[in-house]
Scaffold this active site. Structure first.
Site, mmCIF file in Angstrom:
data_model
loop_
_atom_site.group_PDB
_atom_site.id
_atom_site.type_symbol
_atom_site.label_atom_id
_atom_site.label_comp_id
_atom_site.label_asym_id
_atom_site.label_seq_id
_atom_site.Cartn_x
_atom_site.Cartn_y
_atom_site.Cartn_z
ATOM 1 N N LYS A 96 65.209 41.880 -10.139
ATOM 2 C CA LYS A 96 66.125 42.797 -9.449
ATOM 3 C C LYS A 96 67.571 42.396 -9.716
ATOM 4 C CE LYS A 96 63.292 43.977 -5.432
ATOM 5 N NZ LYS A 96 63.150 43.786 -3.996
ATOM 6 N N GLU A 107 51.112 38.419 -4.629
ATOM 7 C CA GLU A 107 52.413 38.097 -4.034
ATOM 8 C C GLU A 107 52.297 36.990 -3.003
ATOM 9 O OE1 GLU A 107 55.599 41.773 -4.098
ATOM 10 O OE2 GLU A 107 54.628 41.349 -2.214
ATOM 11 N N HIS A 126 32.435 48.440 -20.765
ATOM 12 C CA HIS A 126 32.497 48.881 -22.160
ATOM 13 C C HIS A 126 33.849 48.578 -22.780
ATOM 14 C CE1 HIS A 126 28.645 51.095 -21.814
ATOM 15 N NE2 HIS A 126 28.970 50.999 -20.541
HETATM 16 O O1 PA5 Z 1 55.387 43.294 -0.297
HETATM 17 C C1 PA5 Z 1 56.574 43.461 -0.495
HETATM 18 O O2 PA5 Z 1 57.432 42.902 0.183
HETATM 19 C C2 PA5 Z 1 57.060 44.375 -1.605
HETATM 20 O O3 PA5 Z 1 56.053 44.933 -2.360
HETATM 21 C C3 PA5 Z 1 57.817 45.528 -0.990
HETATM 22 O O4 PA5 Z 1 56.941 46.255 -0.174
HETATM 23 C C4 PA5 Z 1 58.408 46.429 -2.053
HETATM 24 O O5 PA5 Z 1 59.245 45.693 -2.896
HETATM 25 C C5 PA5 Z 1 59.185 47.550 -1.424
HETATM 26 O O6 PA5 Z 1 60.170 47.043 -0.592
HETATM 27 P P1 PA5 Z 1 60.902 47.968 0.447
HETATM 28 O O7 PA5 Z 1 59.892 48.486 1.401
HETATM 29 O O8 PA5 Z 1 61.902 47.077 1.091
HETATM 30 O O9 PA5 Z 1 61.547 49.071 -0.350
#
Ligand code: PA5
Length: 443
Positions: free
Chosen positions: A419, A284, A305
């Site tokens: 989303k 990310e 394996h």
């Molecule tokens: O790193 C991030 O921003 C995402 O992985 C969020 O943690 C994830 O989408 C969950 O978001 P939230 O804590 O707002 O529900």
């Protein structure tokens, strides 16, 4: 606490791989320190091991003690950065079979990290007849997966304990001011913990997001933070002998040399979720603007394996970062067999760790011979302090890496695409036009 060995990566890098990046690393270090680089508003994690909210920390410990006393099970509801860190720490320090092997304290179940009806029902089946509590974790407070799971578990708790009883068993970790979960927690009077504004999900394991579930598993969170603080002090020091500088530079150098995939490898099954946490952290943070190493993970020797063939002889696009725990927590010896029908007596009296060590050495040599550079990180202890340091090491090196790559390591704009489509297709108010457009495409 750990040692970085780049001798099996250096042959694949130009001689100046580190020196040529020293100026950029110094610039990255200064931006992380001052919080004034791209995404600087989300660098609250940099000084977190020192500057965390001590009053809240004490509340986390008190809440964890209460949950350990009054609950046979804890359901942790969250997705991505809101659960991976906690699960990683619980599994590395305890066991992937934690719920079967634990001595005291609640079983811990993770929910809201997907949309599987079967997965969620299974967790419900496990907890409904037990005394249980819920820790719902969402920074935005609007993420569909945990929000839906929470609605279901809230109803289950209210049915079992009544509204007042349920209120005492729900712990909400969310933004200090904003979001639907914050509104709900205020209205219902849940005990609340904060995801600090300046800390994004994937950097949040050392906030209440990770700390409450981790403490509920009986892990020493003071030691965890202590280890992270020690790493913070160490890694803030500029210089090419800084292991985070070296790791970031080596990754970037290998990327520039055509290695587009980084495989995080470990010989411990308990490391699986740490690797999942690491994949989110790096994927990310770096995967944007058409750039970034693809982070993947393998568990050795099992995956030798299955994926071993590809690693040895497939596309030469990868390097490995091997996290090696120097010592096993428990030893097991291979017995002698007078009949020796299986021909294994040459190993009799040897520990399984010895066999694993030889496997590791053989794999490194084979993979390097096959054109796969190896970065080796040896971790001395498997304890809370060392793991805190390891978490901070990867976070800090990730910040440096993102800046070396010239991306904003602290945003994740690409996550919104699915989303928005899902909201539109589900008929969420406000998405009517997009829904028409998508449904026309789906035919
Ligand atoms: O790193 C991030 O921003 C995402 O992985 C969020 O943690 C994830 O989408 C969950 O978001 P939230 O804590 O707002 O529900």
């Amino acid at each position: 606490m750990f040692k970085l060995d780049l001798s099996n990566a250096a042959p694949f890098l130009p001689e100046d791989w580190l020196s040529s990046r020293a100026a950029a690393l110094e610039k990255a270090r200064a931006m992380l320190e001052a919080g004034n680089g791209p995404g600087g508003d989300f660098t609250g994690w940099v000084h977190l091991p020192r500057d965390y909210d001590k009053e809240e920390f004490a509340r986390i410990q008190t809440a964890a003690e209460r949950i350990r006393r009054d609950s046979e099970a804890l359901v942790v509801i969250g997705i991505g950065g809101s659960y991976l860190g906690a699960r990683a720490v619980v599994e590395v320090l305890n066991s992937p079979n934690f719920n079967l092997t634990r001595k005291g304290g609640p079983a811990i179940y993770f929910a809201g990290c997907g949309l599987s009806s079967d997965g969620l029902t299974e967790v419900i089946d496990q907890v409904r007849d037990k005394e249980f509590s819920v820790n719902v974790i969402s920074k935005s407070g609007t993420t569909t997966e945990p929000a839906v799971a929470f609605r279901i578990f809230k109803a289950l708790l209210e049915e079992k304990y009544g509204k007042e009883g349920a209120r005492k068993r729900i712990y909400a970790t969310t933004d200090v001011k904003r979001g639907a979960l914050k509104g709900l927690a205020d209205a219902e009077g849940y005990e609340e913990f904060v995801v600090p504004d300046a800390v994004g999900g994937r950097y949040s394991v050392l906030t209440a997001v990770g700390l409450l579930p981790i403490a509920c598993a009986g892990i020493d969170i003071t030691a965890l933070m202590g280890g992270a603080a020690a790493a913070m002090e160490e890694l803030a020091k500029p210089g090419t002998d800084n292991p985070a500088w070296q790791y970031a530079a080596a990754r970037h150098g290998l990327y520039c040399a055509g290695k587009k995939v980084e495989l995080l490898a470990c010989y411990e099954p308990s490391f699986r979720f740490f690797a999942e946490w690491w994949k989110q952290l790096y994927g990310e943070s770096e995967g944007k603007d058409g750039k970034g190493l693809f982070p993947a993970s393998v568990e050795f020797t099992a995956d030798l394996h299955s994926m071993g063939q590809y690693i040895q002889q497939g596309e030469r696009v990868m390097f490995e970062t091997v996290v090696r725990f120097a010592k096993s927590q428990r030893e097991i010896e291979i017995p002698n067999d007078p009949d020796n029908v299986d021909g294994l007596n040459f190993l009799a009296g040897k520990s399984l760790s010895f066999v694993a060590e030889k496997a590791f050495q053989g794999v490194v040599l084979a993979h390097v011979d096959g054109g796969v550079p190896n970065v080796i990180l040896t971790v001395e202890q498997r304890d809370a302090r060392t793991l805190g340091a390891l978490i901070y090491f990867f976070e800090y090196a990730c910040g440096l890496s993102g800046y070396l790559l010239e991306v904003n390591p602290f945003d994740q704009p690409g996550v919104e695409a699915y989303k928005n489509n899902m909201y539109a297709l589900l008929g969420k108010p406000g998405y009517e036009d997009r829904r028409k457009e998508l449904e026309a495409r789906l035919g």
